[in-house]
Design a protein around this motif. Structure first.
Motif, PDB file in Angstrom:
ATOM      1  N   GLY A 151      -9.953   3.512  -3.943  1.00  0.00           N
ATOM      2  CA  GLY A 151      -8.608   4.062  -4.099  1.00  0.00           C
ATOM      3  C   GLY A 151      -7.594   3.395  -3.195  1.00  0.00           C
ATOM      4  O   GLY A 151      -6.413   3.268  -3.551  1.00  0.00           O
ATOM      5  N   HIS A 152      -8.037   2.965  -2.008  1.00  0.00           N
ATOM      6  CA  HIS A 152      -7.137   2.235  -1.118  1.00  0.00           C
ATOM      7  C   HIS A 152      -6.729   0.890  -1.722  1.00  0.00           C
ATOM      8  O   HIS A 152      -5.619   0.409  -1.485  1.00  0.00           O
ATOM      9  CB  HIS A 152      -7.800   2.014   0.243  1.00  0.00           C
ATOM     10  CG  HIS A 152      -8.019   3.271   1.026  1.00  0.00           C
ATOM     11  ND1 HIS A 152      -9.100   4.097   0.821  1.00  0.00           N
ATOM     12  CD2 HIS A 152      -7.285   3.858   2.000  1.00  0.00           C
ATOM     13  CE1 HIS A 152      -9.030   5.127   1.649  1.00  0.00           C
ATOM     14  NE2 HIS A 152      -7.934   5.009   2.365  1.00  0.00           N
ATOM     15  N   LEU A 153      -7.621   0.289  -2.504  1.00  0.00           N
ATOM     16  CA  LEU A 153      -7.272  -0.968  -3.165  1.00  0.00           C
ATOM     17  C   LEU A 153      -6.192  -0.744  -4.212  1.00  0.00           C
ATOM     18  O   LEU A 153      -5.263  -1.552  -4.345  1.00  0.00           O
ATOM     19  CB  LEU A 153      -8.522  -1.576  -3.806  1.00  0.00           C
ATOM     20  CG  LEU A 153      -8.311  -2.823  -4.672  1.00  0.00           C
ATOM     21  CD1 LEU A 153      -7.750  -3.965  -3.838  1.00  0.00           C
ATOM     22  CD2 LEU A 153      -9.612  -3.236  -5.335  1.00  0.00           C
ATOM     23  N   LEU A 154      -6.297   0.350  -4.938  1.00  0.00           N
ATOM     24  CA  LEU A 154      -5.295   0.628  -5.968  1.00  0.00           C
ATOM     25  C   LEU A 154      -3.934   0.960  -5.357  1.00  0.00           C
ATOM     26  O   LEU A 154      -2.893   0.680  -5.955  1.00  0.00           O
ATOM     27  CB  LEU A 154      -5.767   1.787  -6.848  1.00  0.00           C
ATOM     28  CG  LEU A 154      -7.052   1.539  -7.651  1.00  0.00           C
ATOM     29  CD1 LEU A 154      -7.453   2.798  -8.402  1.00  0.00           C
ATOM     30  CD2 LEU A 154      -6.878   0.381  -8.618  1.00  0.00           C
ATOM     31  N   SER A 155      -3.923   1.571  -4.196  1.00  0.00           N
ATOM     32  CA  SER A 155      -2.655   1.946  -3.564  1.00  0.00           C
ATOM     33  C   SER A 155      -2.099   0.870  -2.649  1.00  0.00           C
ATOM     34  O   SER A 155      -1.002   1.047  -2.104  1.00  0.00           O
ATOM     35  CB  SER A 155      -2.848   3.237  -2.757  1.00  0.00           C
ATOM     36  OG  SER A 155      -3.818   3.035  -1.734  1.00  0.00           O
ATOM     37  N   ALA A 156      -2.818  -0.224  -2.442  1.00  0.00           N
ATOM     38  CA  ALA A 156      -2.341  -1.290  -1.550  1.00  0.00           C
ATOM     39  C   ALA A 156      -1.154  -2.008  -2.182  1.00  0.00           C
ATOM     40  O   ALA A 156      -1.117  -2.253  -3.391  1.00  0.00           O
ATOM     41  CB  ALA A 156      -3.466  -2.280  -1.262  1.00  0.00           C
ATOM     42  N   ARG A 157      -0.175  -2.341  -1.343  1.00  0.00           N
ATOM     43  CA  ARG A 157       1.005  -3.067  -1.797  1.00  0.00           C
ATOM     44  C   ARG A 157       0.929  -4.523  -1.365  1.00  0.00           C
ATOM     45  O   ARG A 157       0.070  -4.912  -0.573  1.00  0.00           O
ATOM     46  CB  ARG A 157       2.275  -2.422  -1.223  1.00  0.00           C
ATOM     47  CG  ARG A 157       2.435  -0.955  -1.504  1.00  0.00           C
ATOM     48  CD  ARG A 157       2.772  -0.698  -2.971  1.00  0.00           C
ATOM     49  NE  ARG A 157       1.618  -0.241  -3.742  1.00  0.00           N
ATOM     50  CZ  ARG A 157       1.642   0.044  -5.031  1.00  0.00           C
ATOM     51  NH1 ARG A 157       2.756  -0.108  -5.722  1.00  0.00           N
ATOM     52  NH2 ARG A 157       0.559   0.453  -5.659  1.00  0.00           N
ATOM     53  N   GLU A 158       1.855  -5.333  -1.883  1.00  0.00           N
ATOM     54  CA  GLU A 158       1.833  -6.764  -1.591  1.00  0.00           C
ATOM     55  C   GLU A 158       2.065  -7.069  -0.121  1.00  0.00           C
ATOM     56  O   GLU A 158       1.592  -8.088   0.390  1.00  0.00           O
ATOM     57  CB  GLU A 158       2.888  -7.482  -2.435  1.00  0.00           C
ATOM     58  CG  GLU A 158       2.499  -7.651  -3.894  1.00  0.00           C
ATOM     59  CD  GLU A 158       3.505  -8.469  -4.660  1.00  0.00           C
ATOM     60  OE1 GLU A 158       4.635  -8.644  -4.131  1.00  0.00           O
ATOM     61  OE2 GLU A 158       3.187  -8.941  -5.764  1.00  0.00           O
TER      62      GLU A 158
END
Length: 347
Positions: free
Chosen positions: A265-272
């Motif tokens: 889930g942290h990967l999906l919420s990570a920004r550029e």
């Protein structure tokens, strides 16, 4: 085998006192006479009963006097689960766990049964239409859903609403909220492509491998911290105040865990902006990390040398030739291998 037990317990989410290797080793050595060991077995059985129809119950003990009752309950449990280990199903019922290896086998068997039961339960749950968890239960999933609904300003999910419909409504609400934000308010996601089911499975394998790697690193850092703190107890003053130091350090030490809390889930919420790497010594970072210690300058120190440019290459001593030990041999070799008609002066 004890390492396998530790890995299994951590994977199952066990956070009790036997999560450390030394404590687990001592517990399996004492066997059913150890309350922590019986409490761990009771926890595994209680978790197993939540995902599988197990009838037998195992209660933890308070002392060695309850060890026989505990072994009788374990005997009924392993018979119900059709345990393949003969050391746990044959022989005297009240002495099967007197051997250290039998205690380790029992933990491995219960841990593997719990893992398998959870996998089967998850598969069965995914096939059936899932409902939103009840509001009166202390469920982590419902807590996250309720917090998400509160953040979006929507009503709490009803009990009879399927999760698929709930997530569809939440997605529409999130898209509506993000449209009202400025272009740079949230930022672009770091993962910008859609992944196939096979790619998600491969990503999960990579995530588990990295979790094991960084768990080993964190455990190493925690061990270094323990050794460093122990070194402070060597001085005479620290030995006098060892109890106070231990009282202050123990709560901080218990808060440190080698297991990771990072999920996909942290990967999906990570920004550029997460992929932007800045040096720790850059000016913007140093403005936040600078302290008074950095302004202290060292005074003059003695020159200890060590500069290669100021050293002279050592000359050979040739002690063997000066003492006459090597001259004769060298002359003999020159006379032997000299050309025809050449004369050599005697040394």
């Amino acid at each position: 085998m004890e390492g396998d037990v530790l890995g299994t317990l951590r994977a199952l989410g066990y956070t009790g006192p036997l999560v450390e290797a030394d404590a687990l080793s001592q517990a399996v050595q004492e066997g059913p006479c150890c309350p922590d060991f019986t409490a761990l077995c009771s926890w595994l059985v209680s978790e197993l009963k939540t995902v599988s129809p197990v009838e037998e119950c195992v209660t933890s003990t308070t002392g060695p006097e309850d060890s026989e009752t505990f072994q009788l309950e374990i005997s009924g449990l392993v018979s119900e689960l059709q345990c393949p280990y003969q050391s746990l199903t044959t022989g005297n019922v009240t002495s099967r766990l007197d051997i250290r290896e039998s205690c380790v086998q029992l933990l491995l068997f219960l841990g593997s049964e719990l893992q398998a039961a959870r996998v089967l339960h998850a598969r069965q749950s995914s096939r059936a239409p899932r409902q939103v968890p009840r509001a009166d239960c202390d469920d982590e999933v419902f807590g996250e859903l309720r917090a998400l609904c509160q953040a979006l300003g929507t009503a709490e999910p009803a009990r009879d609403v399927p999760l698929s419909q709930l997530f569809t409504d939440l997605e529409a609400k999130i898209r509506e909220a993000t449209c009202r934000l400025p272009p740079t308010g949230v930022g672009k996601p770091l993962l910008s492509c859609r992944l196939e089911p096979g790619q998600w499975e491969h990503l999960e394998v990579i995530h588990r491998a990295m979790g094991v790697e960084y768990e080993c690193r964190r455990q190493m850092l925690i061990s270094r911290l323990d050794v460093t703190v122990q070194s402070f107890h060597w001085s005479e003053r620290a030995q006098q105040r060892g109890a106070e130091m231990q009282q202050l350090y123990e709560p901080l030490r218990r808060a440190l865990s080698a297991t990771t809390s990072i999920t996909l889930g942290h990967l999906l919420s990570a920004r550029e902006d997460l992929s932007v790497i800045t040096k720790t010594t850059c000016r913007s970072n140093r403005e936040k990390t600078a302290c008074a210690v950095n302004k202290i300058l060292m005074g003059p120190v003695p020159d200890r040398g060590g500069r290669p440019s100021e050293l002279e290459a050592p000359m050979p001593a040739w002690e063997s030739r000066r003492s006459g030990g090597g001259g004769g041999g060298g002359g003999g070799r020159r006379q032997k291998w000299g050309g025809k008609g050449r004369k050599h002066k005697p040394s």
